[in-house]
Design a protein around this motif. Structure first.
Motif, mmCIF file in Angstrom:
data_model
loop_
_atom_site.group_PDB
_atom_site.id
_atom_site.type_symbol
_atom_site.label_atom_id
_atom_site.label_comp_id
_atom_site.label_asym_id
_atom_site.label_seq_id
_atom_site.Cartn_x
_atom_site.Cartn_y
_atom_site.Cartn_z
ATOM 1 N N ALA A 141 25.416 8.422 -39.150
ATOM 2 C CA ALA A 141 23.792 8.627 -38.992
ATOM 3 C C ALA A 141 23.569 8.304 -37.435
ATOM 4 O O ALA A 141 22.633 8.623 -36.993
ATOM 5 N N ALA A 142 24.227 7.073 -37.042
ATOM 6 C CA ALA A 142 23.736 6.658 -35.971
ATOM 7 C C ALA A 142 23.922 7.593 -34.593
ATOM 8 O O ALA A 142 23.063 8.028 -33.593
ATOM 9 N N ALA A 143 24.892 8.232 -34.777
ATOM 10 C CA ALA A 143 25.344 9.516 -33.778
ATOM 11 C C ALA A 143 24.554 10.495 -33.744
ATOM 12 O O ALA A 143 24.191 11.122 -32.751
ATOM 13 N N GLN A 144 24.157 10.926 -35.069
ATOM 14 C CA GLN A 144 23.071 11.912 -35.190
ATOM 15 C C GLN A 144 21.543 11.507 -34.698
ATOM 16 O O GLN A 144 21.123 12.294 -34.133
ATOM 17 N N TRP A 145 21.298 10.306 -34.935
ATOM 18 C CA TRP A 145 20.110 10.111 -34.496
ATOM 19 C C TRP A 145 19.876 9.990 -32.958
ATOM 20 O O TRP A 145 18.885 10.361 -32.240
ATOM 21 N N LEU A 146 21.118 9.598 -32.348
ATOM 22 C CA LEU A 146 20.982 9.495 -30.834
ATOM 23 C C LEU A 146 20.854 10.729 -30.128
ATOM 24 O O LEU A 146 20.524 10.794 -28.983
ATOM 25 N N GLN A 166 27.199 10.168 -26.148
ATOM 26 C CA GLN A 166 26.966 11.097 -27.303
ATOM 27 C C GLN A 166 28.774 11.502 -27.731
ATOM 28 O O GLN A 166 28.860 11.516 -28.732
ATOM 29 N N LYS A 167 29.203 12.058 -26.587
ATOM 30 C CA LYS A 167 30.573 12.451 -26.809
ATOM 31 C C LYS A 167 31.627 11.470 -27.357
ATOM 32 O O LYS A 167 32.313 11.967 -28.578
ATOM 33 N N ALA A 168 31.420 10.318 -26.825
ATOM 34 C CA ALA A 168 32.158 9.291 -27.338
ATOM 35 C C ALA A 168 31.942 8.736 -28.874
ATOM 36 O O ALA A 168 32.825 8.740 -29.665
ATOM 37 N N LEU A 169 30.638 8.990 -29.137
ATOM 38 C CA LEU A 169 30.034 8.499 -30.555
ATOM 39 C C LEU A 169 30.481 9.588 -31.460
ATOM 40 O O LEU A 169 31.150 9.310 -32.564
ATOM 41 N N ASP A 170 30.367 10.928 -31.252
ATOM 42 C CA ASP A 170 30.849 12.123 -31.875
ATOM 43 C C ASP A 170 32.294 12.145 -32.406
ATOM 44 O O ASP A 170 32.990 12.166 -33.198
ATOM 45 N N HIS A 171 33.055 11.590 -31.149
ATOM 46 C CA HIS A 171 34.547 11.476 -31.355
ATOM 47 C C HIS A 171 35.168 10.569 -32.388
ATOM 48 O O HIS A 171 35.926 10.629 -33.240
ATOM 49 N N ALA A 172 34.292 9.490 -32.296
ATOM 50 C CA ALA A 172 34.496 8.285 -33.032
ATOM 51 C C ALA A 172 34.221 8.529 -34.720
ATOM 52 O O ALA A 172 34.597 7.909 -35.410
ATOM 53 N N ALA A 173 33.176 9.210 -34.843
ATOM 54 C CA ALA A 173 32.586 9.623 -35.955
ATOM 55 C C ALA A 173 33.177 10.634 -36.700
ATOM 56 O O ALA A 173 33.113 10.662 -38.067
ATOM 57 N N LYS A 174 34.039 11.350 -36.046
ATOM 58 C CA LYS A 174 34.484 12.522 -36.729
ATOM 59 C C LYS A 174 35.280 12.264 -37.612
ATOM 60 O O LYS A 174 35.328 12.950 -38.906
ATOM 61 N N PRO A 175 36.374 11.328 -37.404
ATOM 62 C CA PRO A 175 37.209 11.030 -38.761
ATOM 63 C C PRO A 175 36.584 10.250 -39.961
ATOM 64 O O PRO A 175 37.186 10.510 -41.196
#
Length: 385
Positions: free
Chosen positions: A319-324, A339-348
């Motif tokens: 949710a934090a990555a989506q908000w950002l 954003q790329k780093a957060l999306d990569h961390a949130a993907k799993p």
């Protein structure tokens, strides 16, 4: 030549002594053989207890050679071969047992059961199926049916699987109604892929009648109705799903958004999603509500407010990555990298995880491809578990 009676009188004691010596020699040999077989047998057991399987096999082979009529030695030897992965040797041992005419009925059934396990471990499913079917009416019937059920599920032979599950349910081996509904749904998916929508609908309705409490038939029926341009019926089916199995509603979140657009019932669907979200917050329900806000034409603020409210109750990286994504940073040039780093961390964290074996996948499975368990995937993402 004159017959001399003296030689006969002298020969009788000698013959008696020789006969007695010969009989004693035979008894000693028998006793030695009998002592040798148990000695080799116990030696094999000792090696087996000490996890020395190679030496145990050698000892059991020696015992079998000394006493080939002992069935227990054959069973022990066959089990050792199977545990070592030497399935061909295990098959030969158990087939040799079955070829004996003096084998008791119980030992014959036991050997047949062991042979079926040899074929299963070796991956020879056709031969395993034939061996298991020979166990009908024996003490191993229940175990054989479970193994047959696993074979038919692996080969996706849903008709045969349903027949075996029906027999097991009639025999009181458990309630297989939900699994029977899964088989019907699997068959319905095949029909839908072939464009046979009427046949698929009948199968799904049959699955509903078989297991009214199961969520899958309702979910797949709604998908079929949406695909057949019947969104109003699909919405009714999904509302029924929310009543029958509310925990499974996150799996239908995306479909609910599509149905809302097709029917113009955005407010109705939004109310349904919000009610369920308040009872059990979910990432999928949250994202469906955000998507509905965008479709309705509400400014971006309400959708972003939902994300912030979710973060107040659930520490969610997703949710934090989506908000950002919609946030303007003080140093905007770094935004894409962050954003790329957060999306990569949130993907799993957006995967589904099997509760039985831990197998993770991007999509939800009703039948785990890892351990073959049914209904082992919760309708929630890894981050929410």
């Amino acid at each position: 030549m004159e017959f001399n009676l003296t030689w006969i009188l002298l020969g009788l004691p000698v013959a008696f002594v020789l006969g007695w010596l010969a009989s004693r020699w035979d008894l000693r040999q028998v006793r030695a053989d009998n002592r040798q077989a148990p000695k080799a047998y116990f030696k094999g057991l000792n090696f087996l207890l000490n996890e020395q399987q190679d030496k145990a096999i050698d000892a059991f082979i020696e015992a079998v050679q000394n006493d080939p009529d002992t069935s227990e030695l054959h069973f022990a030897l066959g089990n050792l071969f199977r545990r070592r992965g030497e399935y061909n040797r295990a098959v030969r041992v158990h087939e040799h047992l079955l070829s004996r005419g003096d084998l008791s009925r119980s030992d014959r059934d036991r050997a047949q059961h062991a042979l079926a396990h040899d074929f299963l471990k070796a991956g020879l499913l056709d031969r395993a199926e034939d061996a298991l079917r020979r166990l009908e009416g024996t003490a191993f019937e229940a175990e054989a049916r479970l193994a047959l059920l696993a074979i038919y599920e692996r080969s996706r032979d849903w008709g045969q699987a349903a027949a075996i599950a029906g027999k097991m349910q009639q025999a009181g081996q458990g309630d297989f109604s939900t699994r029977l509904a899964h088989y019907l749904c699997e068959d319905a998916q095949t029909r839908m892929a072939q464009g046979q929508f009427d046949a698929a609908r009948k199968l799904l309705e049959q699955a509903l009648a078989t297991a009214p409490q199961a969520p899958r038939p309702l979910l797949e029926l709604a998908q079929l109705q949406q695909r057949c341009a019947q969104p109003a019926q699909a919405l009714d089916t999904l509302e029924n799903l929310a009543r029958q199995a509310p925990a499974s509603l996150p799996l239908a979140a995306t479909l609910l958004v599509d149905v809302a657009q097709a029917t113009g019932q955005q407010a109705r669907v939004q109310g349904l999603l919000e009610t369920q979200y308040r009872q059990a917050p979910s990432l999928d329900l949250l994202q469906a509500l955000v998507a509905l806000d965008q479709h309705i034409g509400v400014p971006d603020a309400p959708g972003r407010a939902r994300l912030v409210q979710h973060l107040d109750h659930e520490p969610s990286l997703v949710a934090a990555a989506q908000w950002l994504q919609g946030e303007t940073l003080a140093e905007e040039q770094y935004h894409p990298a962050v954003q790329k780093a957060l999306d990569h961390a949130a993907k799993p964290l957006t995967r589904y995880r099997c509760a039985a074996c831990g197998f993770e996948a991007r999509q939800h499975f009703w039948h785990c491809p890892g351990c073959q368990s049914w209904d082992s995937y919760p309708a929630r993402r890894v981050e929410e578990l």
